[in-house]
Design a protein around this motif. Structure first.
Motif, PDB file in Angstrom:
ATOM      1  N   GLY A 188       0.825  -1.418   0.099  1.00 12.54           N
ATOM      2  CA  GLY A 188       0.119  -0.081   0.122  1.00 12.54           C
ATOM      3  C   GLY A 188       0.768   1.302   0.116  1.00 12.54           C
ATOM      4  O   GLY A 188       0.611   2.260  -0.676  1.00 12.54           O
ATOM      5  N   LEU A 189       1.999   1.204   0.826  1.00  6.30           N
ATOM      6  CA  LEU A 189       2.787   2.266   0.666  1.00  6.30           C
ATOM      7  C   LEU A 189       3.526   2.492  -0.620  1.00  6.30           C
ATOM      8  O   LEU A 189       3.484   3.598  -1.085  1.00  6.30           O
ATOM      9  CB  LEU A 189       3.985   2.258   1.821  1.00  6.30           C
ATOM     10  N   SER A 190       3.940   1.400  -1.130  1.00  4.01           N
ATOM     11  CA  SER A 190       4.547   1.653  -2.670  1.00  4.01           C
ATOM     12  C   SER A 190       3.463   2.212  -3.526  1.00  4.01           C
ATOM     13  O   SER A 190       3.848   2.898  -4.354  1.00  4.01           O
ATOM     14  CB  SER A 190       4.863   0.235  -3.031  1.00  4.01           C
ATOM     15  N   ARG A 191       2.125   1.636  -3.269  1.00  2.00           N
ATOM     16  CA  ARG A 191       1.121   2.351  -4.130  1.00  2.00           C
ATOM     17  C   ARG A 191       0.902   3.621  -3.978  1.00  2.00           C
ATOM     18  O   ARG A 191       0.643   4.343  -4.827  1.00  2.00           O
ATOM     19  CB  ARG A 191      -0.196   1.253  -3.978  1.00  2.00           C
ATOM     20  N   LEU A 192       0.753   4.101  -2.594  1.00  2.00           N
ATOM     21  CA  LEU A 192       0.866   5.895  -2.451  1.00  2.00           C
ATOM     22  C   LEU A 192       1.684   6.342  -3.327  1.00  2.00           C
ATOM     23  O   LEU A 192       1.525   7.288  -3.885  1.00  2.00           O
ATOM     24  CB  LEU A 192       0.768   5.805  -1.110  1.00  2.00           C
ATOM     25  N   HIS A 193       3.067   5.741  -3.093  1.00  3.00           N
ATOM     26  CA  HIS A 193       4.250   6.413  -3.837  1.00  3.00           C
ATOM     27  C   HIS A 193       4.043   6.690  -5.314  1.00  3.00           C
ATOM     28  O   HIS A 193       4.184   7.631  -5.882  1.00  3.00           O
ATOM     29  CB  HIS A 193       5.551   5.616  -3.520  1.00  3.00           C
ATOM     30  N   ALA A 194       3.577   5.472  -5.975  1.00  2.00           N
ATOM     31  CA  ALA A 194       3.227   5.590  -7.384  1.00  2.00           C
ATOM     32  C   ALA A 194       1.916   6.489  -7.815  1.00  2.00           C
ATOM     33  O   ALA A 194       2.169   7.182  -8.836  1.00  2.00           O
ATOM     34  CB  ALA A 194       2.825   3.974  -7.892  1.00  2.00           C
TER      35      ALA A 194
END
Length: 319
Positions: free
Chosen positions: A204-210
């Motif tokens: 989810g954190l990686s998804r927020l970054h993207a």
């Protein structure tokens, strides 16, 4: 089995790639490790899975010695168990899905087998001798590939009616927070939409970054970039912190733990410990304080230990 007989325990931590067994002897209330072994997880063949467990337990029994009673087995397993049928659901070990794992293992091992999910075993390990050892109540919050946890009172795991107490990752993110950060409503494998896990767990954190225009890097790299002045990484961490603060505020309102202990891969994000209490307070009403947020003592090594403690909890009245 009486409490006088229940002096040895096996704890088994099951993952998608490995199974780890640790055999323990109860030395006046403290578990002393006697034997440890890891094997690869048979992912697709249930009979091979049962054979792997029985082999590990047999070698653990041998290490505990001939005078030991057949040691109860505690197992930490990803996913949940259907409370009506007893069948395993949502496991990352395909061979287990749809199976009544506890019954099969009890028949194979001829002894008590107690199954809890891996997040609950983490919480129990940190409640007994871990970071929350002195706390009357604690919540162990796993933030890794997924998001879940467990709640302990006086060192005893509270599992609830369905055995799923602590599944905070499947609470829904409020529409107001999604709108504030222009976030999409994401479907979750659990069948719901907008689950916290989809935004605050590692992916989810990686998804927020993207979503903010970054490359969707892994969480520790995002934190490293933020520390070096990367604006997108810093913004991703700020949004993640606010969403996680909302989630932990929900735990305060529902469980009011004296301590929150973080586990999983994101527990390695150092900024969470000084900053998360303030993020929690922003989502609480006036007069309610956020409890201390602590790193784990045992971390990944606590899975098998917590599983053994779960077995002990079910065979004696008090830990």
């Amino acid at each position: 089995m009486t409490s006088s007989e229940a002096r040895c325990y096996h704890g088994i931590d099951i993952g998608g790639t490995k199974i780890e067994l640790v055999s323990w002897r109860d030395d006046g209330g403290e578990l002393q490790e006697v034997f440890r072994e890891r094997v690869a997880t048979p992912g697709t063949d249930f009979n091979e899975f049962v054979a792997a467990i029985t082999g590990l337990v047999a070698r653990g029994d041998a290490a505990l010695g001939p005078l030991a009673q057949p040691a109860p087995v505690g197992i930490g397993l990803p996913g949940i168990i259907d409370s009506a049928s007893g069948r395993q659901l949502s496991s990352n070990v395909p061979a287990l899905n749809g199976r009544i794992v506890a019954t099969a293992l009890q028949d194979a091992l001829a002894r008590p087998v107690i199954i809890g999910n891996d997040c609950q075993c983490f919480a129990l390990s940190e409640a007994q001798g871990g970071a929350a050892a002195q706390a009357p109540t604690m919540f162990g919050a796993i933030i890794g590939t997924g998001a879940g946890g467990g709640y302990c009172v006086d060192g005893r795991l509270q599992r609830g009616f369905n055995g799923i107490a602590g599944e905070w990752g499947h609470w829904t993110v409020p529409a107001t927070l999604l709108a504030q950060y222009s976030l999409p409503v994401l479907d979750c494998p659990c069948g719901k939409s907008g689950c916290l896990e989809r935004y605050v767990a590692g992916p989810g954190l990686s998804r927020l970054h993207a979503h903010l225009g970054g490359d969707g890097a892994e969480p520790l790299l995002i934190a490293e970039r933020a520390g070096s002045g990367d604006a997108i990484a810093a913004q991703a961490l700020a949004i993640h912190l606010d969403l996680l603060g909302h989630a932990m505020a929900g735990l305060v309102l529902s469980h009011d733990p004296h301590v929150i202990v973080l586990g999983g891969g994101l527990s390695k994000l150092a900024h969470l410990y000084p900053q998360l209490p303030a993020a929690i307070r922003r989502h609480l009403f006036r007069g309610v304080q956020a409890p201390p947020v602590l790193p784990p003592r045992f971390g990944d090594a606590g899975g098998a230990r917590g599983a053994a403690l779960l077995a002990r909890q079910h065979t004696i009245q008090r830990p």
